[in-house]
Design a protein around this motif. Structure first.
Motif, PDB file in Angstrom:
ATOM      1  N   GLU A 266      22.831  31.965  41.291  1.00 12.28           N
ATOM      2  CA  GLU A 266      22.366  32.416  40.043  1.00 12.28           C
ATOM      3  C   GLU A 266      22.006  34.028  40.326  1.00 12.28           C
ATOM      4  N   PRO A 267      22.108  35.148  39.425  1.00 15.16           N
ATOM      5  CA  PRO A 267      22.169  34.963  37.957  1.00 15.16           C
ATOM      6  C   PRO A 267      23.543  34.630  37.539  1.00 15.16           C
ATOM      7  N   CYS A 268      24.482  34.827  37.986  1.00 14.06           N
ATOM      8  CA  CYS A 268      25.913  34.480  37.505  1.00 14.06           C
ATOM      9  C   CYS A 268      26.187  33.193  37.103  1.00 14.06           C
ATOM     10  N   ARG A 269      25.683  32.085  37.746  1.00 17.29           N
ATOM     11  CA  ARG A 269      25.853  30.860  37.387  1.00 17.29           C
ATOM     12  C   ARG A 269      25.950  30.223  35.913  1.00 17.29           C
ATOM     13  N   THR A 270      24.674  30.929  35.331  1.00 14.88           N
ATOM     14  CA  THR A 270      24.103  30.492  33.882  1.00 14.88           C
ATOM     15  C   THR A 270      24.336  31.638  33.177  1.00 14.88           C
ATOM     16  N   CYS A 271      25.031  32.722  33.525  1.00 15.57           N
ATOM     17  CA  CYS A 271      25.388  33.947  32.741  1.00 15.57           C
ATOM     18  C   CYS A 271      26.584  33.888  31.658  1.00 15.57           C
ATOM     19  N   PRO A 272      26.285  34.240  30.294  1.00 18.10           N
ATOM     20  CA  PRO A 272      27.345  34.156  29.417  1.00 18.10           C
ATOM     21  C   PRO A 272      28.531  35.180  29.606  1.00 18.10           C
ATOM     22  N   GLU A 273      28.196  36.059  30.600  1.00 20.41           N
ATOM     23  CA  GLU A 273      29.162  37.067  30.976  1.00 20.41           C
ATOM     24  C   GLU A 273      30.139  36.653  32.058  1.00 20.41           C
ATOM     25  N   LYS A 274      29.893  35.413  32.645  1.00 13.51           N
ATOM     26  CA  LYS A 274      30.715  35.100  33.738  1.00 13.51           C
ATOM     27  C   LYS A 274      32.238  35.001  33.423  1.00 13.51           C
ATOM     28  N   THR A 275      32.482  34.506  32.267  1.00 16.20           N
ATOM     29  CA  THR A 275      33.983  34.320  31.978  1.00 16.20           C
ATOM     30  C   THR A 275      34.604  35.766  31.724  1.00 16.20           C
ATOM     31  N   LYS A 276      33.927  36.751  31.667  1.00 14.70           N
ATOM     32  CA  LYS A 276      34.469  37.971  31.518  1.00 14.70           C
ATOM     33  C   LYS A 276      34.499  38.906  32.851  1.00 14.70           C
ATOM     34  N   ASP A 277      33.610  38.833  33.752  1.00 14.84           N
ATOM     35  CA  ASP A 277      33.758  39.760  34.691  1.00 14.84           C
ATOM     36  C   ASP A 277      33.766  38.895  36.161  1.00 14.84           C
ATOM     37  N   PHE A 278      33.785  37.638  35.925  1.00 13.46           N
ATOM     38  CA  PHE A 278      33.794  36.750  37.248  1.00 13.46           C
ATOM     39  C   PHE A 278      32.783  37.054  38.463  1.00 13.46           C
ATOM     40  N   GLY A 279      31.480  37.615  37.830  1.00 14.60           N
ATOM     41  CA  GLY A 279      30.455  37.998  38.735  1.00 14.60           C
ATOM     42  C   GLY A 279      30.631  39.286  39.657  1.00 14.60           C
ATOM     43  N   GLY A 280      31.832  40.101  39.095  1.00 13.68           N
ATOM     44  CA  GLY A 280      31.974  41.366  39.667  1.00 13.68           C
ATOM     45  C   GLY A 280      33.057  41.176  41.055  1.00 13.68           C
TER      46      GLY A 280
ATOM     47  N   VAL B 164      26.489  45.892  41.423  1.00 18.52           N
ATOM     48  CA  VAL B 164      26.533  46.791  40.262  1.00 18.52           C
ATOM     49  C   VAL B 164      26.050  46.237  38.884  1.00 18.52           C
ATOM     50  N   CYS B 165      25.835  44.969  38.772  1.00 22.99           N
ATOM     51  CA  CYS B 165      25.416  44.253  37.753  1.00 22.99           C
ATOM     52  C   CYS B 165      23.639  44.470  37.690  1.00 22.99           C
ATOM     53  N   ASP B 166      23.428  44.973  36.423  1.00 26.31           N
ATOM     54  CA  ASP B 166      21.785  45.256  36.417  1.00 26.31           C
ATOM     55  C   ASP B 166      21.193  43.900  36.374  1.00 26.31           C
ATOM     56  N   LYS B 167      21.672  42.847  36.269  1.00 31.83           N
ATOM     57  CA  LYS B 167      21.018  41.529  36.280  1.00 31.83           C
ATOM     58  C   LYS B 167      21.035  41.122  37.927  1.00 31.83           C
ATOM     59  N   ALA B 168      21.922  41.544  38.842  1.00 33.45           N
ATOM     60  CA  ALA B 168      21.874  41.357  40.107  1.00 33.45           C
ATOM     61  C   ALA B 168      20.583  41.659  40.956  1.00 33.45           C
TER      62      ALA B 168
ATOM     63  N   ASP C  96      28.403  50.710  33.711  1.00 34.23           N
ATOM     64  CA  ASP C  96      27.208  49.800  33.392  1.00 34.23           C
ATOM     65  C   ASP C  96      27.363  48.273  33.652  1.00 34.23           C
ATOM     66  N   ARG C  97      28.948  47.941  33.626  1.00 33.87           N
ATOM     67  CA  ARG C  97      28.891  46.523  34.006  1.00 33.87           C
ATOM     68  C   ARG C  97      29.739  46.406  35.039  1.00 33.87           C
ATOM     69  N   PRO C  98      29.512  45.308  35.849  1.00 33.64           N
ATOM     70  CA  PRO C  98      30.544  44.944  37.040  1.00 33.64           C
ATOM     71  C   PRO C  98      32.097  44.779  36.370  1.00 33.64           C
ATOM     72  N   LYS C  99      33.107  45.124  37.507  1.00 32.24           N
ATOM     73  CA  LYS C  99      34.139  45.019  36.895  1.00 32.24           C
ATOM     74  C   LYS C  99      34.744  43.624  37.208  1.00 32.24           C
TER      75      LYS C  99
HETATM   76  S1  SF4 Z   1      27.865  39.802  37.652  1.00 31.41           S
HETATM   77 FE1  SF4 Z   1      25.946  39.877  36.041  1.00 31.41          FE
HETATM   78  S2  SF4 Z   1      27.269  40.184  34.127  1.00 31.41           S
HETATM   79 FE2  SF4 Z   1      28.560  39.216  35.568  1.00 31.41          FE
HETATM   80  S3  SF4 Z   1      28.148  37.060  35.710  1.00 31.41           S
HETATM   81 FE3  SF4 Z   1      26.825  37.805  37.190  1.00 31.41          FE
HETATM   82  S4  SF4 Z   1      24.918  38.094  36.300  1.00 31.41           S
HETATM   83 FE4  SF4 Z   1      26.338  37.969  34.686  1.00 31.41          FE
END
Ligand code: SF4
Ligand code: SF4
Lengths: 387, 98
Positions: free
Chosen positions: A303-317, A335-339, A239-242
């Protein structure tokens, strides 16, 4: 891209070095992670060149070394590489299909201080194994498994799962148990390189995956602690990018047979200039080269990574997946459902739920990893994304 | 792993590293580290001092005595036992068979 001398200069270290010491391989796996155009790349690094690279990486703080390929045992100098790098202070991991692992060689590896051997296994039934690797290797691997135990290495098995073998999961696990495996990684194919070319034949259905996970859990309950079993789902179903490689240029340094330095196994496909260890030392490559700095930090994000709170966790996949599927490596991993390109994943997943031809028919059309196919793929126009 | 993890460590026990682990001084980390397949555990300060004394020959009581001789004035016994029990539960060390 960062300019030289910017204050973003990396403080990370190449903790893990993976050396694809050769692209030669006697097997022809349909999911091979080597570049599809491997056949066109120049001569392999010599023993001395490898040792210089390992010494330089060690000076930067690298401690884990993977010797892989291709099939690393195709080279005659693995004994020397193991012994010398162990002396340098590396923990050395040999990643092999087992072909070429004789008792003489394993004795030399033990003597030289090799830390562990990871044995890859294509499938448990002989017929399927022979099909998936396209040579008769099953008996040989069983023998190799015995040697590994005899030399008191833990038995670490890697099994690549996909649509054509995942239904054999029960037999695969029984085989692993019979061989005395202590660690088993059941990794579903991730769709890069050869596996990407063969994607529609290799992507399992949801039902297949659920069944495989259920059987794996039952097996875990039965064997308990004596065997650790890892099950890795294909990231198309995650469900989330690696958080690929813990971030670009953060811990991992891959060096190809012909000396190209890469931040991950697959990065060779990206339209970036990567340095060759023949031309540069590892410190410059890691700290200064444009290729290794390209996606460090988050300045490169859109965008959407640039302003996404998850970017420090998955680095945008994964950058390679973004590039393969969208043609632009700075996009969010689909893979990210916001992509915006997420539909490219869901469409493939939907396709995988439909009935597909049986293995006997797939065998006629699937692309095996061999020199001939590689040369053909090398001449393909690489500027158009493959669909 | 044949023995169950989390057992108490007896002072007369002889302990050794599990065979997949290797201890070394790591300049880049400025501490001892434990290496194992695809991983590394940093052992700063006292944890490194304890681990480097595990040689497959010394008893826990001897390790404690040696540490107390090196760092006089401290009562280290319980700290060492606690650390070794945690290390044992993590699978880094094992008690030797007699
Ligand atoms: S891949 Fe998805 S969850 Fe990860 S930073 Fe980009 S928009 Fe956010
Ligand atoms: S995946 Fe298969 S074909 Fe590719 S290098 Fe490994 S063993 Fe060889």
């Amino acid at each position: 891209m960062q300019t030289a001398g910017s204050d973003n200069k990396t403080t990370s270290k190449p903790h893990w070095v993976n050396a694809e010491i050769t692209y030669q391989c006697p097997l022809h796996c349909v999911f091979c992670y080597n570049p599809v155009d491997y056949a066109k790349y120049g001569p392999e690094l010599t023993t001395d060149e490898w040792l210089r690279v390992f010494r330089e990486a060690r000076e930067l703080g690298a401690v884990q070394l993977g010797l892989s390929g291709g099939e690393p045992l195709q080279r005659k100098d693995v004994e020397v590489l193991v012994a010398e790098t162990t002396k340098m202070g590396y923990y050395v991991n040999l990643i092999t299909s087992g072909i070429g692992l004789t008792e003489k060689r394993i004795a030399a590896f033990k003597e030289g201080g090799l830390g562990q051997i990871q044995l890859s296994f294509q499938d448990s039934t002989r017929e399927m194994n022979d099909f998936l690797s396209s040579t008769r290797t099953f008996d040989l691997k069983s023998k190799v498994a015995k040697l590994i135990k005899q030399y008191e290495y833990p038995m670490v098995l890697n099994v690549v799962l996909h649509r054509l073998n995942i239904d054999h999961i029960g037999q695969i696990l029984e085989m692993a148990e019979a061989m005395g495996a202590e660690h088993v990684e059941l990794a579903n194919t991730q769709f890069y390189a050869w596996a990407f070319e063969n994607r529609k034949h290799l992507m399992p259905s949801r039902e297949q995956l659920e069944r495989a996970e259920r059987i794996t859990n039952e097996f875990r309950d039965r064997v308990g602690n004596k065997m650790k079993v890892y099950f890795v789902v294909p990231d198309y179903y995650a469900d989330r990018p690696k958080a690929c490689m813990n971030g670009w240029g953060a811990v991992f340094l891959n060096v190809t047979a012909d000396g190209m330095a890469l931040p991950c196994h697959e990065a060779r496909m990206l339209p970036l200039e990567f340095p060759n260890v023949r031309d540069h030392d590892v410190r410059w490559i890691w700290e200064e080269s444009p290729g290794f700095n390209a996606y460090r930090g988050d300045d490169w994000m859109q965008e959407p990574c640039r302003t996404c709170p998850e970017k420090t966790k998955d680095f945008g996949g994964c950058r390679c997946q973004a590039f393969m599927l969208t043609g632009d490596a700075t996009n969010a991993d689909p893979v990210c459902d916001k992509a915006p390109a997420h539909h490219l994943i869901t469409e493939q997943v939907a396709l995988a739920q439909k009935p597909q031809p049986p293995a006997s028919e797939v065998k006629q059309v699937i692309l095996f990893r061999d020199d001939k196919n590689s040369r053909k793929l090398a001449t393909r126009d690489s500027t158009t994304p493959i669909s | 792993m044949s023995e169950s993890v989390g057992d108490a460590i007896a002072e007369e026990a002889v302990i050794e590293l599990h065979k997949q682990f290797r201890l070394q001084w790591e300049q880049a980390q400025d501490c001892f580290v434990l290496l194992y397949p695809e991983g590394m555990i940093k052992l700063p300060g006292s944890s490194g001092e304890i681990m480097k004394r595990i040689d497959g020959k010394s008893r826990v009581s001897e390790i404690i005595a040696d540490l107390e001789a090196t760092f006089p004035g401290a009562d280290l016994r319980q700290d060492v036992i606690d650390f070794l029990e945690a290390a044992h539960a993590n699978g880094w060390i094992r008690q030797q068979d007699h």
